[in-house]
Motif scaffolding. Structure first.
Motif, PDB file in Angstrom:
ATOM      1  N   VAL A  43       0.858  -1.181  -0.026  1.00  0.00           N
ATOM      2  CA  VAL A  43       0.122   0.023   0.062  1.00  0.00           C
ATOM      3  C   VAL A  43       0.857   1.117   0.167  1.00  0.00           C
ATOM      4  O   VAL A  43       1.686   1.327   1.029  1.00  0.00           O
ATOM      5  CB  VAL A  43      -0.980   0.046   1.161  1.00  0.00           C
ATOM      6  N   MET A  44       0.800   2.152  -0.873  1.00  0.00           N
ATOM      7  CA  MET A  44       1.494   3.486  -1.057  1.00  0.00           C
ATOM      8  C   MET A  44       0.440   4.330  -0.290  1.00  0.00           C
ATOM      9  O   MET A  44      -0.621   4.563  -1.057  1.00  0.00           O
ATOM     10  CB  MET A  44       1.633   3.756  -2.707  1.00  0.00           C
ATOM     11  N   TYR A  45       0.965   5.160   0.463  1.00  0.00           N
ATOM     12  CA  TYR A  45       0.004   6.005   1.355  1.00  0.00           C
ATOM     13  C   TYR A  45       0.573   7.444   1.285  1.00  0.00           C
ATOM     14  O   TYR A  45       1.837   7.617   1.502  1.00  0.00           O
ATOM     15  CB  TYR A  45      -0.120   5.864   2.934  1.00  0.00           C
ATOM     16  N   PHE A  46      -0.259   8.300   0.980  1.00  0.00           N
ATOM     17  CA  PHE A  46       0.158   9.753   0.761  1.00  0.00           C
ATOM     18  C   PHE A  46      -0.441  10.632   1.947  1.00  0.00           C
ATOM     19  O   PHE A  46      -1.859  10.516   1.903  1.00  0.00           O
ATOM     20  CB  PHE A  46      -0.138  10.369  -0.596  1.00  0.00           C
ATOM     21  N   HIS A  47       0.196  11.483   2.501  1.00  0.00           N
ATOM     22  CA  HIS A  47      -0.301  12.381   3.644  1.00  0.00           C
ATOM     23  C   HIS A  47      -1.153  13.250   3.090  1.00  0.00           C
ATOM     24  O   HIS A  47      -0.900  13.778   2.098  1.00  0.00           O
ATOM     25  CB  HIS A  47       0.696  13.003   4.774  1.00  0.00           C
ATOM     26  N   GLY A  53       1.503  21.469   3.152  1.00  0.00           N
ATOM     27  CA  GLY A  53       1.922  21.142   4.474  1.00  0.00           C
ATOM     28  C   GLY A  53       1.751  19.485   4.653  1.00  0.00           C
ATOM     29  O   GLY A  53       1.498  18.913   3.724  1.00  0.00           O
ATOM     30  N   GLY A  54       1.908  19.141   5.908  1.00  0.00           N
ATOM     31  CA  GLY A  54       1.677  17.738   6.009  1.00  0.00           C
ATOM     32  C   GLY A  54       3.085  17.066   6.073  1.00  0.00           C
ATOM     33  O   GLY A  54       4.043  17.510   5.471  1.00  0.00           O
ATOM     34  N   SER A  55       2.980  15.766   6.817  1.00  0.00           N
ATOM     35  CA  SER A  55       4.194  15.083   6.778  1.00  0.00           C
ATOM     36  C   SER A  55       4.258  13.573   7.046  1.00  0.00           C
ATOM     37  O   SER A  55       3.192  13.151   7.036  1.00  0.00           O
ATOM     38  CB  SER A  55       5.336  15.420   7.919  1.00  0.00           C
ATOM     39  N   LEU A  56       5.099  12.916   6.934  1.00  0.00           N
ATOM     40  CA  LEU A  56       4.944  11.202   7.255  1.00  0.00           C
ATOM     41  C   LEU A  56       4.276  11.246   8.663  1.00  0.00           C
ATOM     42  O   LEU A  56       3.715  10.116   8.633  1.00  0.00           O
ATOM     43  CB  LEU A  56       6.350  10.806   7.358  1.00  0.00           C
ATOM     44  N   VAL A  73       2.489  -4.479   3.652  1.00  0.00           N
ATOM     45  CA  VAL A  73       3.705  -3.630   3.789  1.00  0.00           C
ATOM     46  C   VAL A  73       3.073  -2.144   3.157  1.00  0.00           C
ATOM     47  O   VAL A  73       2.331  -2.033   2.113  1.00  0.00           O
ATOM     48  CB  VAL A  73       4.609  -3.965   2.702  1.00  0.00           C
ATOM     49  N   VAL A  74       3.311  -1.158   3.878  1.00  0.00           N
ATOM     50  CA  VAL A  74       2.737   0.243   3.584  1.00  0.00           C
ATOM     51  C   VAL A  74       4.036   1.262   3.568  1.00  0.00           C
ATOM     52  O   VAL A  74       4.911   1.086   4.284  1.00  0.00           O
ATOM     53  CB  VAL A  74       1.904   0.784   4.869  1.00  0.00           C
ATOM     54  N   LEU A  75       4.150   1.825   2.421  1.00  0.00           N
ATOM     55  CA  LEU A  75       5.096   2.738   2.159  1.00  0.00           C
ATOM     56  C   LEU A  75       4.446   4.072   1.998  1.00  0.00           C
ATOM     57  O   LEU A  75       3.730   4.461   1.087  1.00  0.00           O
ATOM     58  CB  LEU A  75       6.010   2.519   0.752  1.00  0.00           C
ATOM     59  N   SER A  76       4.816   4.911   3.264  1.00  0.00           N
ATOM     60  CA  SER A  76       4.117   6.343   3.405  1.00  0.00           C
ATOM     61  C   SER A  76       5.279   7.184   2.458  1.00  0.00           C
ATOM     62  O   SER A  76       6.211   7.226   3.161  1.00  0.00           O
ATOM     63  CB  SER A  76       4.014   6.672   4.863  1.00  0.00           C
ATOM     64  N   VAL A  77       4.465   8.264   1.808  1.00  0.00           N
ATOM     65  CA  VAL A  77       5.884   8.999   0.987  1.00  0.00           C
ATOM     66  C   VAL A  77       5.281  10.467   1.301  1.00  0.00           C
ATOM     67  O   VAL A  77       4.369  11.089   1.168  1.00  0.00           O
ATOM     68  CB  VAL A  77       4.998   8.709  -0.326  1.00  0.00           C
ATOM     69  N   GLY A  78       6.705  10.933   1.523  1.00  0.00           N
ATOM     70  CA  GLY A  78       6.702  12.380   1.860  1.00  0.00           C
ATOM     71  C   GLY A  78       7.117  13.285   0.456  1.00  0.00           C
ATOM     72  O   GLY A  78       8.166  13.345   0.041  1.00  0.00           O
ATOM     73  N   TYR A  79       5.909  13.609  -0.299  1.00  0.00           N
ATOM     74  CA  TYR A  79       5.980  14.240  -1.598  1.00  0.00           C
ATOM     75  C   TYR A  79       6.479  15.765  -1.532  1.00  0.00           C
ATOM     76  O   TYR A  79       6.480  16.383  -0.401  1.00  0.00           O
ATOM     77  CB  TYR A  79       4.873  13.936  -2.398  1.00  0.00           C
ATOM     78  N   ASP A 121      -7.033  13.750   2.110  1.00  0.00           N
ATOM     79  CA  ASP A 121      -6.808  15.035   1.853  1.00  0.00           C
ATOM     80  C   ASP A 121      -6.227  15.485   0.343  1.00  0.00           C
ATOM     81  O   ASP A 121      -6.349  14.744  -0.676  1.00  0.00           O
ATOM     82  CB  ASP A 121      -6.071  15.962   2.874  1.00  0.00           C
ATOM     83  N   ALA A 122      -5.063  16.367   0.475  1.00  0.00           N
ATOM     84  CA  ALA A 122      -4.434  16.253  -0.883  1.00  0.00           C
ATOM     85  C   ALA A 122      -3.625  14.827  -1.204  1.00  0.00           C
ATOM     86  O   ALA A 122      -3.435  14.704  -2.405  1.00  0.00           O
ATOM     87  CB  ALA A 122      -3.205  17.525  -0.545  1.00  0.00           C
ATOM     88  N   GLY A 123      -3.350  14.175  -0.056  1.00  0.00           N
ATOM     89  CA  GLY A 123      -2.807  12.847  -0.411  1.00  0.00           C
ATOM     90  C   GLY A 123      -3.837  11.854  -1.151  1.00  0.00           C
ATOM     91  O   GLY A 123      -3.468  11.119  -2.174  1.00  0.00           O
ATOM     92  N   GLY A 124      -5.202  12.353  -0.806  1.00  0.00           N
ATOM     93  CA  GLY A 124      -6.404  11.385  -1.802  1.00  0.00           C
ATOM     94  C   GLY A 124      -6.182  11.805  -3.337  1.00  0.00           C
ATOM     95  O   GLY A 124      -6.409  10.982  -4.043  1.00  0.00           O
ATOM     96  N   SER A 125      -5.801  13.179  -3.363  1.00  0.00           N
ATOM     97  CA  SER A 125      -5.657  13.520  -4.709  1.00  0.00           C
ATOM     98  C   SER A 125      -4.645  13.135  -5.592  1.00  0.00           C
ATOM     99  O   SER A 125      -4.479  12.483  -6.695  1.00  0.00           O
ATOM    100  CB  SER A 125      -5.950  15.179  -4.873  1.00  0.00           C
ATOM    101  N   LEU A 126      -3.514  12.929  -4.879  1.00  0.00           N
ATOM    102  CA  LEU A 126      -2.332  12.270  -5.618  1.00  0.00           C
ATOM    103  C   LEU A 126      -2.459  10.822  -5.642  1.00  0.00           C
ATOM    104  O   LEU A 126      -1.904  10.406  -6.650  1.00  0.00           O
ATOM    105  CB  LEU A 126      -0.998  12.562  -4.589  1.00  0.00           C
ATOM    106  N   ALA A 127      -3.290  10.068  -4.862  1.00  0.00           N
ATOM    107  CA  ALA A 127      -3.596   8.696  -5.164  1.00  0.00           C
ATOM    108  C   ALA A 127      -4.089   8.585  -6.502  1.00  0.00           C
ATOM    109  O   ALA A 127      -4.081   7.902  -7.247  1.00  0.00           O
ATOM    110  CB  ALA A 127      -4.499   8.124  -4.050  1.00  0.00           C
TER     111      ALA A 127
END
Length: 290
Positions: A43-47, A53-56, A73-79, A121-127
């Motif tokens: 799972v790729m997760y975007f905050h 703003g926002g962070s891991l 396995v979850v990979l959280s991404v700080g874009y 939030d914005a991470g949903g848009s990136l997903a």
């Protein structure tokens, strides 16, 4: 709650188009008695953070819950964040992180046939952007997408009334964030920045879309869901009554629904029919702690 796993968590960087991308990896701990563990879903997760703003750390609660209870396995991404790095830096970072994960699937012990994108939030848009980029660039198809109160419409045509909804998010704050993320007017029509402008939705991965009743973004997320349904994409929508935008990503009933959605999707693509026990649903009764 059944099906939980302890986690190994570590931070590192992966290469991106504008420099190093910080990521946080959540890996379920192997059971020594069970022998070698088979590759797990990824799972790729975007905050969240409105693209500025926002962070891991903000993604830690949902990312750790998903890893622990879906045995993934979850990979959280700080874009990249605006205004220093406006569009398209963030979606390109998301794509670069996904490409890196596919290339390093073996060391992540990840099964890229069960690769999912998720974000709030914005991470949903990136997903959503990542599902479109993967399709448009003929990359490895994704297994599912999970969107939590996503920001999907820079034109803000459907934004609700914050005062009436008692929302913790306002149209004015959304507009300010979009101005920094999309400094050029025409960018607001780009499909990777404005998913509600996309007319070709057929063939996208199955979706779980969560909305909050007290959120000005609820209408646009549900409109996107209806578009996916019309396009023939398997889509599950859940609206959580009395919940605000900011509270949704850590709302335990939501996190349990996400895990059950993922378990169902993983079971559909699980290649070992003799060992499906990790993907049975669990009780959705609320729990006071993660």
């Amino acid at each position: 709650m059944d099906g939980s796993h302890s986690l190994n968590i570590r931070n590192f960087f992966v290469p991106g188009p504008l420099g190093r991308i910080p990521v946080r990896l959540y890996q379920p701990v192997k059971d020594a008695a069970a022998g070698k563990q088979k590759p797990l879903p990824l799972v790729m997760y975007f905050h969240g953070g409105g693209f500025v703003g926002g962070s891991l750390d903000d993604a830690d609660a949902p990312a750790s819950f998903i890893a622990r209870y879906s045995n993934s396995v979850v990979l959280s991404v700080g874009y990249s964040l605006a205004p220093a790095k406006p569009f398209p830096a963030a979606p390109e970072d998301a794509y670069a992180a996904a490409v890196w994960a596919c290339k390093h699937a073996a060391e992540l012990n990840a099964d890229i046939d069960r690769m999912v994108v998720a974000g709030d939030d914005a991470g949903g848009s990136l997903a959503v952007s990542l599902t479109l980029m993967v399709r448009d660039r003929c990359a490895k198809p994704l297994a599912a997408q999970v969107l939590i109160s996503p920001m999907l419409d820079p034109s803000m045509r459907l934004v609700g009334d914050a005062a009436r909804l008692q929302s913790d998010l306002t149209a004015e704050s959304c507009a300010a964030r979009y101005r920094q993320y999309l400094p050029q007017t025409m960018q607001r029509l780009h499909p990777y920045a404005a998913p509600l402008e996309v007319s070709r939705l057929a063939g996208l991965p199955a979706a779980f879309i969560a909305t909050a009743e007290r959120d000005v973004l609820c209408p646009e997320a549900e409109k996107y869901a209806s578009g996916l349904i019309r396009a023939g994409v398997h889509t599950q929508v859940s609206r959580f009554n009395g919940i605000t935008h900011g509270a949704l990503r850590t709302h335990i009933p939501l996190l349990k629904e996400i895990v059950n959605f993922l378990r169902c999707r993983f079971a559909r693509t699980h290649r070992d029919d003799d060992n499906n026990t990790d993907y049975t649903p669990f009780n959705l009764q609320p729990s006071p702690t993660l």
